[in-house]
Design an enzyme around this catalytic site. Structure first.
Site, PDB file in Angstrom:
ATOM      1  N   ASN A 151       0.802  -1.220   0.000  1.00 45.51           N
ATOM      2  CA  ASN A 151       0.000   0.000   0.000  1.00 45.51           C
ATOM      3  C   ASN A 151       0.839   1.277   0.000  1.00 45.51           C
ATOM      4  O   ASN A 151       0.362   2.328  -0.388  1.00 45.51           O
ATOM      5  CB  ASN A 151      -0.935   0.005   1.206  1.00 45.51           C
ATOM      6  N   HIS A 201     -13.747  -0.425  -0.251  1.00 44.69           N
ATOM      7  CA  HIS A 201     -13.503   1.020  -0.402  1.00 44.69           C
ATOM      8  C   HIS A 201     -12.188   1.342  -1.101  1.00 44.69           C
ATOM      9  O   HIS A 201     -11.914   2.503  -1.397  1.00 44.69           O
ATOM     10  CB  HIS A 201     -13.628   1.745   0.949  1.00 44.69           C
ATOM     11  N   THR A 237     -25.602  -9.462  11.451  1.00 45.38           N
ATOM     12  CA  THR A 237     -26.627  -9.293  10.416  1.00 45.38           C
ATOM     13  C   THR A 237     -26.002  -8.931   9.072  1.00 45.38           C
ATOM     14  O   THR A 237     -25.165  -8.035   9.002  1.00 45.38           O
ATOM     15  CB  THR A 237     -27.646  -8.216  10.854  1.00 45.38           C
ATOM     16  N   CYS A 325      -2.110   5.079   7.747  1.00 45.90           N
ATOM     17  CA  CYS A 325      -2.359   4.525   9.076  1.00 45.90           C
ATOM     18  C   CYS A 325      -1.281   4.939  10.064  1.00 45.90           C
ATOM     19  O   CYS A 325      -1.503   4.914  11.250  1.00 45.90           O
ATOM     20  CB  CYS A 325      -2.421   3.011   9.002  1.00 45.90           C
TER      21      CYS A 325
HETATM   22  C1  LIG Z   1      -6.629  -0.382   3.383  1.00 50.78           C
HETATM   23  C2  LIG Z   1      -5.880  -1.631   3.618  1.00 50.78           C
HETATM   24  C3  LIG Z   1      -6.284  -2.556   4.612  1.00 50.78           C
HETATM   25  C4  LIG Z   1      -7.428  -2.275   5.562  1.00 50.78           C
HETATM   26  O1  LIG Z   1      -8.663  -2.401   4.951  1.00 50.78           O
HETATM   27  P1  LIG Z   1      -9.958  -1.769   5.680  1.00 50.78           P
HETATM   28  O2  LIG Z   1     -11.109  -2.260   4.880  1.00 50.78           O
HETATM   29  O3  LIG Z   1      -9.796  -0.295   5.608  1.00 50.78           O
HETATM   30  O4  LIG Z   1      -9.977  -2.298   7.065  1.00 50.78           O
HETATM   31  C5  LIG Z   1      -5.586  -3.729   4.737  1.00 50.78           C
HETATM   32  N1  LIG Z   1      -4.537  -4.002   3.930  1.00 50.78           N
HETATM   33  C6  LIG Z   1      -4.120  -3.154   2.979  1.00 50.78           C
HETATM   34  C7  LIG Z   1      -2.967  -3.515   2.118  1.00 50.78           C
HETATM   35  C8  LIG Z   1      -4.769  -1.933   2.792  1.00 50.78           C
HETATM   36  O5  LIG Z   1      -4.341  -1.086   1.853  1.00 50.78           O
END
Ligand SMILES: *Cc1c(COP(=O)(O)O)cnc(C)c1O
Length: 394
Positions: A151, A201, A237, A325
């Site tokens: 990421n 997302h 749910t 993060c």
């Molecule tokens: C964004 C991300 C996550 C976390 O995903 P969420 O749906 O926001 O909890 C985990 N791993 C990587 C590589 C990401 O880029």
């Protein structure tokens, strides 16, 4: 001008996705677990979405488990595998550059004494050597988890090669494919994985929904206890609108992938080329070959990443310094340090993550603005002025 270059942090929900979801908030609101017509109508949408997603990933519908997102899927894969294992000692193998969702999960298991964790090194392009995975495997290994793409700096790992080694030894293989989903072809058989995490997302779907692909025959301990949803493996749910949205978003992503990847690759390479040529002491973090189409990660000598981020923000340009993060903390990125990037340069890094809607005009504006900002910040840097006087500045 407003420019959003933080698509690795999150993406805008696609208009088509929003349209597809809307009826499931207020018209078709039944609980898919209910037996009456309201419930059956919602269940039909969930079933169709599951089938659609499975087909796009080369999986079977009953191998798809809906979760709240990438973080939960990563937690479930690792904790679930370790806790279900009959091994006396339990080893997890992962890489030093995983997302915090994976690394923090491993650290928690080490702390509780449930597992021992081996963190594999990467080369300066951020790649794991499959031979290192082979060397690290032993009789205690329960699961190996290597992310499909990073990421922060976009390195794309040799997942299918690693999968062949790991699965050949009868060990579970998980990949966090969250960052890869919008630009890479994800077929669970081609990738050779037992478990795969996705989050909607990151590919223009809604926040708060993701999935864990679990190959038939794999058994994990449950992470969330409660009702009978998701074939009794993940309680809570069923989130009909978000599931419908995720399926639509993945469908669109795969449908338009070739065109979007070509578009983003062109903009990425143009951006990198100009930055390296026109900005002195500017360095690309990571390689150029195995890199996500939308990822640019640059370091700018003599200045802090945060200062660049804030200055760009004042000009309407949204970027990230290190990982979203970890921003807010002053620790340099663990990913860049693992690549061998020096601490000062890790502190001066900026991630520009492009999206399918990013335009050439936005990129021009960003580079021109970036050049001005870097010049201005360096003008205020004592270190840079010493460097300039000693003559090594070109
Ligand atoms: C964004 C991300 C996550 C976390 O995903 P969420 O749906 O926001 O909890 C985990 N791993 C990587 C590589 C990401 O880029």
């Amino acid at each position: 001008m407003k420019v959003y270059l933080d698509n690795s942090a999150t993406t805008a929900v696609d208009k088509e996705v929003l349209e597809a979801m809307l009826p499931y908030f207020s018209d078709i609101y039944g609980n898919p677990s209910s037996l009456h017509s309201f419930g059956r109508q919602a269940l039909k949408a969930v079933d169709e979405s599951r089938q659609k997603i499975a087909a796009l990933l080369g999986a079977k519908p009953n191998e798809i488990y809906f979760t709240s997102g990438g973080t939960e899927s990563d937690n479930w894969a690792i904790k679930g595998a370790v806790r279900a294992s009959k091994n006396k000692r339990r080893q997890v193998i992962t890489s030093a550059i995983e997302h915090p969702a994976l690394l923090e999960t491993c650290e928690a298991l080490e702390k509780s004494g449930e597992a021992e964790v081996t963190y594999l090194k990467v080369n300066k392009e951020g790649l794991v050597d499959p031979a290192d995975v082979k060397k690290a495997l032993n009789d205690d290994t329960v699961i190996v988890s290597i992310m499909t793409a990073n990421n922060e700096m976009g390195a794309i790992q040799p997942i299918s090669e690693i999968g062949e080694i790991v699965r050949g030894e009868g060990v579970l293989f998980h990949t966090d494919a969250v960052q890869a989903a919008d630009t890479l072809d994800l077929n669970v058989n081609a990738l050779n994985v037992d478990l795969l995490s996705l989050s909607a997302h990151k590919f223009h779907g809604p926040k708060g929904i993701g999935l864990l692909y679990m190959r038939s025959g794999v058994r994990l301990d449950r992470l969330i206890n409660g009702g009978h949803q998701e074939r009794r493996q993940r309680a809570g749910t069923t989130n009909t609108p978000l599931i419908v949205g995720m399926a639509k978003a993945l469908e669109i992503s795969v449908r338009d992938r070739e065109r979007n990847v070509k578009h983003m690759t062109e903009l990425r390479d143009y951006f990198i080329g100009r930055a390296l040529n026109e900005i002195p002491y500017c360095y690309l973090n990571g390689g150029t070959e195995r890199r996500l189409a939308n990822n640019i990660n640059l370091s700018f000598g003599f200045i802090e990443g945060e200062a660049i981020l804030m200055s760009l923000d004042l000009k309407g340009i949204a970027v990230s310094s290190g990982s979203a993060c970890s921003s807010g903390s002053l620790e340099p990125s663990h990913v860049l340090l693992a690549l061998g990037v020096k601490e000062e340069l890790a502190h001066s890094s900026i991630r520009f993550s492009l999206g399918r809607d990013t335009t050439k005009e936005e990129i021009e504006y960003t580079i021109n603005t970036l050049k001005e900002i870097v010049d201005r910040l360096r003008g205020m840097s004592p270190l840079f002025n010493i460097e300039k006087r000693t003559g090594s500045y070109v």
